[in-house]
Design a protein around this motif. Structure first.
Motif, PDB file in Angstrom:
ATOM      1  N   GLY A   1       0.664  -1.117  -0.068  1.00 43.61           N
ATOM      2  CA  GLY A   1      -0.099  -0.077   0.047  1.00 43.61           C
ATOM      3  C   GLY A   1       0.721   1.337  -0.063  1.00 43.61           C
ATOM      4  N   SER A   2       0.463   2.297   0.660  1.00 44.37           N
ATOM      5  CA  SER A   2       1.403   3.494   0.737  1.00 44.37           C
ATOM      6  C   SER A   2       1.363   4.034   2.212  1.00 44.37           C
ATOM      7  N   THR A   3       0.774   3.098   2.968  1.00 38.06           N
ATOM      8  CA  THR A   3       0.672   3.554   4.614  1.00 38.06           C
ATOM      9  C   THR A   3       1.115   2.558   5.562  1.00 38.06           C
ATOM     10  N   TRP A   4       2.011   1.440   5.026  1.00 39.72           N
ATOM     11  CA  TRP A   4       2.300   0.382   5.905  1.00 39.72           C
ATOM     12  C   TRP A   4       2.653   0.792   7.109  1.00 39.72           C
ATOM     13  N   GLN A   5       3.778   1.800   7.156  1.00 41.71           N
ATOM     14  CA  GLN A   5       4.503   2.044   8.267  1.00 41.71           C
ATOM     15  C   GLN A   5       3.466   2.697   9.246  1.00 41.71           C
ATOM     16  N   SER A   6       2.607   3.683   9.011  1.00 41.95           N
ATOM     17  CA  SER A   6       1.849   4.397   9.745  1.00 41.95           C
ATOM     18  C   SER A   6       0.832   3.485  10.359  1.00 41.95           C
ATOM     19  N   CYS A   7       0.343   2.487   9.603  1.00 44.99           N
ATOM     20  CA  CYS A   7      -0.608   1.421   9.865  1.00 44.99           C
ATOM     21  C   CYS A   7       0.163   0.695  11.126  1.00 44.99           C
ATOM     22  N   LEU A   8       1.271  -0.159  10.920  1.00 43.20           N
ATOM     23  CA  LEU A   8       1.780  -0.765  11.893  1.00 43.20           C
ATOM     24  C   LEU A   8       2.118   0.124  13.184  1.00 43.20           C
ATOM     25  N   LEU A   9       2.535   1.305  13.168  1.00 43.12           N
ATOM     26  CA  LEU A   9       2.976   2.085  13.969  1.00 43.12           C
ATOM     27  C   LEU A   9       1.856   2.546  14.965  1.00 43.12           C
ATOM     28  N   GLY A  10       0.774   2.949  14.223  1.00 41.78           N
ATOM     29  CA  GLY A  10      -0.645   3.394  14.651  1.00 41.78           C
ATOM     30  C   GLY A  10      -1.245   2.347  15.439  1.00 41.78           C
TER      31      GLY A  10
ATOM     32  N   LEU B   1     -10.629   3.425  11.125  1.00 45.44           N
ATOM     33  CA  LEU B   1     -11.534   4.671  11.170  1.00 45.44           C
ATOM     34  C   LEU B   1     -10.523   5.525  10.121  1.00 45.44           C
ATOM     35  N   TYR B   2      -9.320   5.635  10.270  1.00 49.68           N
ATOM     36  CA  TYR B   2      -8.328   6.304   9.792  1.00 49.68           C
ATOM     37  C   TYR B   2      -7.573   5.682   8.516  1.00 49.68           C
ATOM     38  N   CYS B   3      -7.952   4.583   8.210  1.00 49.68           N
ATOM     39  CA  CYS B   3      -7.051   3.836   7.233  1.00 49.68           C
ATOM     40  C   CYS B   3      -7.446   3.964   5.855  1.00 49.68           C
TER      41      CYS B   3
END
Lengths: 177, 213
Positions: B124-133, B178-180
């Motif tokens: 995807g384009s947000t895997w870092q923020s997903c895992l961290l979040g 909710l933010y993904c």
């Protein structure tokens, strides 16, 4: 006491009946004493500690009993956990003296170590110079001159330090008693 | 203290326990922790609805379903782990059902994609923020769950710690969903599951310190 009796008492206790809870705890104490003394023969003090510890735990964690399940299974689960925890704790405690054994020396026994610890605690309450003076002359067994060269204090300072320090320790001990 | 005296003291403190108190306490902790996470992520990322509007409701519903089902399964197993005297056995297999369903969807998705698109589907384009979040949002939930365990009696600490961590991670992924902005099932399978696995492992490792009684 049997499962049905214990369970009825537990349910009454959960409803707020203190007398039922007391009867329940007594019944459990009997069972637990049997359970633990079978596993820890000839260790009455440990057994009684475990019984009390388990009673307190089961009282504090009464919410964790599910009334749909047998009471004795719940009790046994807690008793077993406490037994394992006891073994884990006593194993850790048993290894401590062994690890320290070479430093302590062969002739030292438990009482001497404890006495030494007490003295160190008392000496810590004194000013450093007085404590050093007492430690070197009275515990390490040095002469006043040796203590003076070892600590860098003058000989009269060592003598005065021992005198005042001991005086102060006596006063501390007397006020404690 | 003499055991009879102890019993008298304890019995004098016999308070009424409402049926299901343990379950309520656990559920309350889960929701309270989740709410704290929601406030935190709202302060960081702003309004939750933008991502949902961008991905469409169906994609959001799928992510929500994965998060909710994992939260529900792990919460019910956690309650079991906090109550001595039960056999759990095969009930643990329920934990595998949601990831397996997602895995089937992800396999179809990856299979129909051309080879050079596949990495993009998973990353995807947000895997870092997903895992961290997800991992960060699991912390308040985990703390609340550990607190609720003070009145429960976990007899297998490592298992209870693992489930508490997993439950916290699942609740955190619910909040994060909710933010993904991602739309791929493959992404969700990898990163949401990892986000749950990290707190679960941490919980198992910390269990002997945090849950011992």
């Amino acid at each position: 006491m049997l499962e049905t009796t214990l369970k009825a008492l537990m349910i009454a206790g959960l409803a707020g009946d203190g007398r039922a809870n007391a009867a329940l705890l007594s019944g459990c104490a009997l069972r637990l004493r049997g359970y633990y003394s079978k596993r820890l023969p000839h260790r009455e003090a440990d057994v009684e500690d475990l019984v009390q510890d388990t009673l307190m735990a089961m009282h504090k964690r009464r919410e964790s009993y599910d009334v749909a399940l047998p009471f004795t299974a719940w009790l046994h689960g807690i008793a077993r956990y406490k037994l394992i925890d006891f073994f884990r704790r006593s194993r850790i405690r048993a290894t401590v003296p062994l690890d320290n054994a070479p430093d302590i020396g062969v002739e030292d026994d438990g009482a001497a170590i404890l006495a030494r610890l007490d003295i160190e605690r008392l000496l810590a309450t004194l000013p450093a110079k007085q404590a050093d003076a007492i430690r070197l002359t009275r515990i390490e067994g040095m002469s006043v001159r040796e203590a003076s060269t070892h600590s860098g204090q003058s000989e009269p300072s060592i003598k005065v330090g021992v005198h005042r320090g001991l005086h102060r320790l006596m006063a501390t001990l007397q006020s404690k008693n | 203290m003499n055991t009879d005296d102890l019993i008298r003291t304890l019995a004098a403190d016999t308070r009424r326990v409402v049926p299901g108190a343990g379950a309520w306490r656990l559920a309350g902790a889960l929701l309270a922790g989740g709410f704290v996470s929601l406030l935190a992520i709202d302060a960081l990322f702003g309004s939750p609805l933008r991502a949902v509007a961008a991905t469409g409701v169906m994609v959001f519903a799928v992510k929500l379903a994965y998060a909710v089902s994992m939260t529900a399964v792990s919460a019910s197993l956690l309650l079991v782990a906090g109550r001595p005297g039960q056999r759990v056995g095969l009930r643990y297999l329920w934990l595998l059902v949601p990831p397996l369903v997602v895995a089937v969807a992800a396999a179809m998705e990856v299979g129909s994609a051309s080879p050079h698109e596949r990495a993009a589907l998973v990353l995807g384009s947000t895997w870092q923020s997903c895992l961290l979040g997800v991992v960060a949002m699991s912390v308040p939930v985990f703390a609340a769950l550990v607190w609720s365990f003070r009145r429960l009696a976990p007899t297998r600490l490592r298992l209870a710690g693992f489930l508490a961590g997993l439950n916290a991670g699942a609740m955190a992924s619910l909040v994060y969903a909710l933010y993904c902005p991602e739309t791929a099932a493959s992404f969700m399978l990898v990163w949401y599951s990892l986000g749950m696995a990290v707190p679960a492992l941490a919980g198992a490792l910390l269990s002997s310190r945090l849950l011992r009684w």
